[in-house]
Design an enzyme around this catalytic site. Structure first.
Site, PDB file in Angstrom:
ATOM      1  N   GLU A  64       2.533 -72.183 -58.590  1.00  0.00           N
ATOM      2  CA  GLU A  64       3.354 -71.153 -58.304  1.00  0.00           C
ATOM      3  C   GLU A  64       4.144 -71.974 -59.407  1.00  0.00           C
ATOM      4  O   GLU A  64       5.394 -72.563 -59.002  1.00  0.00           O
ATOM      5  CB  GLU A  64       2.970 -70.456 -57.114  1.00  0.00           C
ATOM      6  CG  GLU A  64       3.995 -70.011 -56.747  1.00  0.00           C
ATOM      7  CD  GLU A  64       4.222 -69.321 -55.432  1.00  0.00           C
ATOM      8  OE1 GLU A  64       5.195 -68.503 -54.509  1.00  0.00           O
ATOM      9  OE2 GLU A  64       3.809 -70.362 -54.458  1.00  0.00           O
TER      10      GLU A  64
ATOM     11  N   GLU B  65       1.660 -61.796 -58.361  1.00  0.00           N
ATOM     12  CA  GLU B  65       1.724 -62.311 -57.378  1.00  0.00           C
ATOM     13  C   GLU B  65       2.958 -61.028 -56.571  1.00  0.00           C
ATOM     14  O   GLU B  65       3.754 -60.854 -56.920  1.00  0.00           O
ATOM     15  CB  GLU B  65       2.126 -63.452 -56.539  1.00  0.00           C
ATOM     16  CG  GLU B  65       1.496 -64.598 -56.656  1.00  0.00           C
ATOM     17  CD  GLU B  65       2.387 -65.938 -56.011  1.00  0.00           C
ATOM     18  OE1 GLU B  65       3.006 -65.591 -54.894  1.00  0.00           O
ATOM     19  OE2 GLU B  65       1.575 -66.545 -56.463  1.00  0.00           O
TER      20      GLU B  65
ATOM     21  N   ASP C 259       0.981 -61.677 -51.758  1.00  0.00           N
ATOM     22  CA  ASP C 259       2.068 -63.114 -51.497  1.00  0.00           C
ATOM     23  C   ASP C 259       2.182 -62.830 -49.521  1.00  0.00           C
ATOM     24  O   ASP C 259       2.358 -60.887 -49.464  1.00  0.00           O
ATOM     25  CB  ASP C 259       2.826 -62.888 -52.485  1.00  0.00           C
ATOM     26  CG  ASP C 259       3.637 -64.172 -52.116  1.00  0.00           C
ATOM     27  OD1 ASP C 259       2.969 -65.248 -51.318  1.00  0.00           O
ATOM     28  OD2 ASP C 259       4.687 -64.381 -52.602  1.00  0.00           O
TER      29      ASP C 259
ATOM     30  N   GLU D  53      -0.421 -70.843 -47.850  1.00  0.00           N
ATOM     31  CA  GLU D  53       0.081 -71.222 -47.949  1.00  0.00           C
ATOM     32  C   GLU D  53       1.377 -72.439 -46.248  1.00  0.00           C
ATOM     33  O   GLU D  53       0.687 -72.334 -45.707  1.00  0.00           O
ATOM     34  CB  GLU D  53       1.729 -70.851 -48.436  1.00  0.00           C
ATOM     35  CG  GLU D  53       1.505 -69.557 -49.836  1.00  0.00           C
ATOM     36  CD  GLU D  53       2.055 -68.756 -49.854  1.00  0.00           C
ATOM     37  OE1 GLU D  53       3.244 -67.999 -50.305  1.00  0.00           O
ATOM     38  OE2 GLU D  53       2.525 -67.781 -49.263  1.00  0.00           O
TER      39      GLU D  53
END
Length: 661
Positions: free
Chosen positions: A426, A517, A547, A604
């Site tokens: 990312e 995203e 996201d 995440e």
């Protein structure tokens, strides 16, 4: 009796109308008076020069003549010329002094004007009466009529009176001297009387119209000036007027800076008030609050900043009590809608401070307690000042930071949950500033979003990420797909698809090298522009990632209304992974739901082996977090790949392809 009363009433009404017609405003009266004064200067000079010339002619004629004009005739003319000369000089001196502002009494001017007119017309009548020359009889009289009626301004009724009386006197004197008035004299006199009357009325009319036009323009200018200084809704000063007055107060040496405060006032939850009662009631309420603020800070500088925000520059004495009164007033006026009242306070440190900057400080202090229910007043302090200056620095230097390369891309690894092998990264923004050092994203991303500058940052990250992929192609290194964040504002302020396609073409990379995203909180079922952009991305073959799923309150609606390839589960779900017993079943359900609707999942914030094992066991495909690596530069990432820290396994044509270290 009734008829008599009606008749009286009609007479009174007509009188009032006539009075209004000839009764002018002070502006018009002053204008007409000033016009008379200016005319009097020219008239005074002309008459003075003429009379001096006539005096010289009489005296020289008396000396050189053979006694044709007698002593009495010379004496009569000399006295007459001197009288008119003195009156003209008196009028001339007054007019000059009045225009210079040395004399302001208009009554004296009116008296001199009347006196000059009486002397002038009397002079004309007298000279015409004693003149030996028949043509001189009319000439002297008419000349003075033109001077007094044609150049000076009188009201029409006064003009009529002066001309009529003077003409009757002229005809009477003519009859006394000649014994009779011929028909031609009557006709010519009437014609001249009518011409003079029309001339006098016309002069008055022209000047009056000019005065009224100027008055209208002045009133309009004053109205516009007031409009430019007053807030139309509340009647308070607007910000332009406030800042002008604040500068004057700050620069006044009598003002003690330590005893004054700039305050910024915010009525919280006022949007709900408008929704409940309507905008008209909301405006009335703001008007009432504005009036009360003006009463509380009577004699102080108060203004409406915008919407439901007010500002003031006030004395510090009793400020706390006055603000408490305002809070009580607002809450007592509305109990159904829970309105709050927050205030930021700033003390100016120097006289040269801009009122705009001072209010920015007060506003910043106010915003610092936005979500603190128990705090209503915040005073701007050193810590806030440091934050504020950094915030302003970010806003003013974002372009320079991009140009100088202070904005850099850091890459955080994304791994396959099954194998732990690297499958993507990312792209994250970092700001390494020469003045403030390494800035956290929390120090500049929210600021850029607030001031609608975030698109500059995101487009910079996109371009750098594409350059990095191009470099990997050239160096024959593993091409790691990069996911890039885009906010709702990017789609309002720029064209992300156009920018991405331009970068792909410029740097010679593939669409599969980039994942797009979009944060869940940016999505709305009413945002047709964003929906259209996402559809275009999908049609063009890009991979769309959702996201921070679960960070908002409309997650299920987002899944229903939008189509994504990847769901990134918000890291907050793992913040209390071991302690909170609800976390695991919720995550299990989210992953299962994503699989049922054909979405892959990425979680995440994975920091512990325990969380890693759980997520892998429930079928989450990809993971990201400090357990697998913190954000790093491209150089560091490829060094770790070469060192064997990361094995690379990429998805090619729907299959995982092991690339190796």
């Amino acid at each position: 009796m009734k008829t008599s009363k009606k008749l009286k009433q009609k007479i009174i009404e007509r009188y009032k109308k006539a009075y209004k017609k000839f009764h002018y405003s002070k502006y018009v009266s002053d204008y007409l008076f000033t016009s008379n004064v200016r005319s009097s200067i020219y008239l005074g000079i002309i008459v003075a020069v003429l009379e001096i010339w006539m005096l010289i002619s009489v005296i020289s004629g008396a000396i050189t003549s053979d006694g044709e004009q007698g002593f009495v005739w010379i004496l009569q003319h000399t006295y007459s010329y001197i009288a008119l000369l003195v009156t003209a000089l008196l009028m001339l001196v007054y007019s000059i002094l009045y225009l210079k502002g040395k004399i302001k009494n208009q009554k004296i001017g009116y008296a001199i004007k009347i006196f000059f007119t009486i002397i002038g017309i009397t002079f004309g009548l007298y000279i015409s009466y004693i003149s030996y020359d028949p043509s001189g009889k009319v000439f002297a009289f008419v000349t003075m009529e033109v001077f007094c009626i044609g150049l000076l301004i009188w009201q029409p009724m006064v003009t009529f009176f002066i001309i009529t009386v003077s003409f009757f006197v002229f005809l009477y004197l003519h009859k006394l001297k000649t014994g009779d008035i011929s028909y031609s004299i009557w006709v010519n006199s009437f014609t001249l009387w009518l011409a003079m009357l029309m001339s006098g009325i016309n002069v008055h009319h022209q000047r009056r119209v000019e005065a009224q036009k100027d008055e209208h323009l002045e009133k309009m200018a004053e109205y516009l000036h007031q409009k430019s200084l007053i807030d139309e809704l509340t009647g308070l000063s607007n910000m332009y007027s406030f800042q002008q007055s604040a500068v004057q107060k700050l620069q006044n040496k009598k003002t003690v800076l330590e005893k004054i405060r700039f305050i910024y006032m915010d009525i919280e939850n006022f949007k709900n008030y408008n929704e409940k009662y309507g905008f008209r009631s909301g405006n009335n309420f703001l008007r009432t609050i504005g009036q009360f603020i003006s009463q509380i800070f009577e004699g102080e500088l108060v203004a409406r900043f915008s919407d439901d925000h007010f500002v003031a520059l006030v004395n510090a004495d009793g400020l706390e009590f006055k603000l408490a009164q305002l809070k009580t007033f607002i809450r007592e006026r509305e109990a159904c809608v829970q309105l709050g009242f927050k205030t930021g306070v700033y003390t100016p440190l120097e006289r040269t401070v801009s009122p705009g900057i001072a209010l920015d400080h007060a506003r910043y202090a106010c915003s610092s307690i936005k979500k603190h229910y128990k705090r209503d007043v915040a005073v701007y302090n050193d810590m806030m000042d440091k934050e504020f200056r950094q915030k302003k620095y970010v806003i003013n230097n974002i372009d320079l930071a991009i140009e100088k390369g202070w904005i850099q891309v850091y890459y955080q690894p994304v791994v396959w949950a099954e194998s732990g092998k690297l499958c993507g990264v990312e792209a994250l923004a970092r700001w390494n500033d020469p003045q403030f050092g390494f800035l956290s994203p929390n120090a500049f991303v929210p600021v850029l979003e607030e001031y609608h500058l975030i698109h500059k940052l995101d487009m910079c990250i996109l371009r750098q990420a594409c350059q990095s992929i191009q470099l990997a192609y050239k160096e024959k290194e593993a091409i790691i797909p990069v996911s890039i964040n885009f906010s709702r504002l990017d789609f309002e302020l720029a064209d992300p698809q156009k920018e991405i396609e331009a970068c792909i073409k410029e740097f010679g990379i593939e669409k599969d090298d980039i994942h797009i995203e979009i944060t869940e909180s940016a999505l709305s079922d009413t945002d047709t522009k964003l929906k259209s952009a996402m559809n275009n991305f999908r049609k063009a073959g890009y991979s769309l990632w959702l996201d921070d799923f679960g960070s908002g309150y409309s997650g299920l609606n987002v899944l229903k209304d939008f189509s994504f390839d990847m769901m990134k589960i918000d890291m907050k779900f793992l913040s209390c992974f071991s302690e909170n017993q609800k976390t695991q079943p919720i995550l299990r359900s989210i992953v299962a739901l994503a699989q049922k609707i054909g979405m892959q999942t990425l979680t995440e914030g994975v920091e512990t082996p325990e969380a890693y094992e759980f997520l892998r066991s429930i079928g989450c495909q990809r993971l990201q977090g400090y357990l697998f690596g913190k954000p790093m530069t491209q150089k560091e990432l490829h060094q770790k790949i070469k060192a064997g820290v990361y094995d690379v396994s990429l998805l090619k044509n729907g299959k995982k392809v092991y690339v190796g270290a």
